[in-house]
Design a protein around this motif. Sequence first.
Motif, PDB file in Angstrom:
ATOM      1  N   SER A  76      -0.139  -8.656  -1.920  1.00 59.67           N
ATOM      2  CA  SER A  76      -0.390  -8.315  -0.510  1.00 59.67           C
ATOM      3  C   SER A  76      -0.839  -9.536   0.280  1.00 59.67           C
ATOM      4  O   SER A  76      -1.455 -10.454  -0.277  1.00 59.67           O
ATOM      5  CB  SER A  76      -1.461  -7.227  -0.415  1.00 59.67           C
ATOM      6  N   THR A 123       1.815  -5.120   2.018  1.00 58.45           N
ATOM      7  CA  THR A 123       2.105  -5.143   0.585  1.00 58.45           C
ATOM      8  C   THR A 123       3.615  -5.163   0.427  1.00 58.45           C
ATOM      9  O   THR A 123       4.315  -4.239   0.844  1.00 58.45           O
ATOM     10  CB  THR A 123       1.482  -3.913  -0.105  1.00 58.45           C
ATOM     11  N   GLY A 143      -5.311  -4.305  -1.082  1.00 61.60           N
ATOM     12  CA  GLY A 143      -3.949  -4.715  -1.404  1.00 61.60           C
ATOM     13  C   GLY A 143      -3.762  -4.961  -2.892  1.00 61.60           C
ATOM     14  O   GLY A 143      -4.734  -5.027  -3.656  1.00 61.60           O
TER      15      GLY A 143
END
Lengths: 244, 244
Positions: free
Chosen positions: B229, B238, B225
Amino acid sequence: MCHEIYVVGMGPGEESMMTPQAMQILEKSDVIIGYTVYLKLLGERFSNKELLSTPMKQEKERCQLCFEKAREGKRVSLICSGDAGVYGLASLMLELGKDYEDCNVTVIPGITAANSGAALLGAPLNHDFCVISLSDLLTPWERIEKRLIAAAEGDFAIAVYNPSSRKRADYLERACRILMEHGIEPDRACGYVENIGRDHTCAKTLTMAELLHTEVNMFTTVFIGNSQSEIIDGKLVTKRGYRL
Amino acid sequence: MCHEIYVVGMGPGEESMMTPQAMQILEKSDVIIGYTVYLKLLGERFSNKELLSTPMKQEKERCQLCFEKAREGKRVSLICSGDAGVYGLASLMLELGKDYEDCNVTVIPGITAANSGAALLGAPLNHDFCVISLSDLLTPWERIEKRLIAAAEGDFAIAVYNPSSRKRADYLERACRILMEHGIEPDRACGYVENIGRDHTCAKTLTMAELLHTEVNMFTTVFIGNSQSEIIDGKLVTKRGYRL
């Protein structure tokens, strides 16, 4: 009882580029929710469904409508163009889902413009690549600029989404200047595709110096090669490294 | 006379995730050429076609076979898993095409593991992202390392292809260490998906600290991420930046 909601990537627009999985889920839905342009792209095929929309910039309300309709016992699909998880509404649905514990959100992938546009140009993303949106509606421009610099420094091939709009007519030029200040040379192989999967599709290759002065519209995806990319017989080709 | 050759992305494996466009082109082909594993994934449906392959690492010979068969007057498709233009053979075909002026190569996109895997995990690529392969068969490791550093510095979400193989068992760990040295914190939201579109598909979310010590196989796609995220109800999300 758990209500299932699907967030469906419809691909670039033509039915022939939507997966059978996505098509089957839409066919089984009672309600299809989406931005009006996308509902229109679906065409007559789903005119027997309840088709709902909210205006542009009311994405949160559009997502909430999905949960409300699902709670009425309807089978709900939310459509997004391209891939639902690439600048689509998949993440917003999963975020909002925290407040709807009786609903389950499933994401159905589709072909995003990076891939459909790349195919029309040749193979610009055939090595490590980045996808960057130039829209600063939801992202501060400083963050976009930082990512453009990182993409140039990492020698990534780049797919640029939302390169322009009426209010942001010079954003692509600004992005090109940033890339050139960070090592992308004027003769770097580039390309762009207009209206992917719709009428009047147009794919064009050109150099970075030419791209800098090109006006594109909001239905355009721009591709910037890496240092190994070449234009071969009119196609934009990013090599994988095979010895020929 | 111009011989048309199609380089077809078949998606992750299941027929329901191959586009109708790709399916129609395979159905119209006389010859389907591809790595044996991919030919097997196609199943019985195309057993009436001439199915040809070359061993692994003989990609150049596989591509040349396409041109030779096309010159015999056969309608030829070369299949690639996922998208033909993402670590597939599209660029090699376009490069080799220079020597076959009587042949025209068209790329047909498919759903690549970044998108199909992302959907299974939630929405890890729902903002700017990079795709990086850890395979150093065709790419010097220094270049891979440079791209990992750039991806971390640009705060991209990342999809990692080819994270491991028998000869490169520790590559994912090396990649994680590089990312962590360049600002990705131990609790960064990550995930991985095994066997996308095949039997025994498995999607798992975890932190970077956990990923560092996770052994994955070559049929795995890893997702890292960006700084925004989160893992929400077991999904890797995300955010796009909507205000909730």
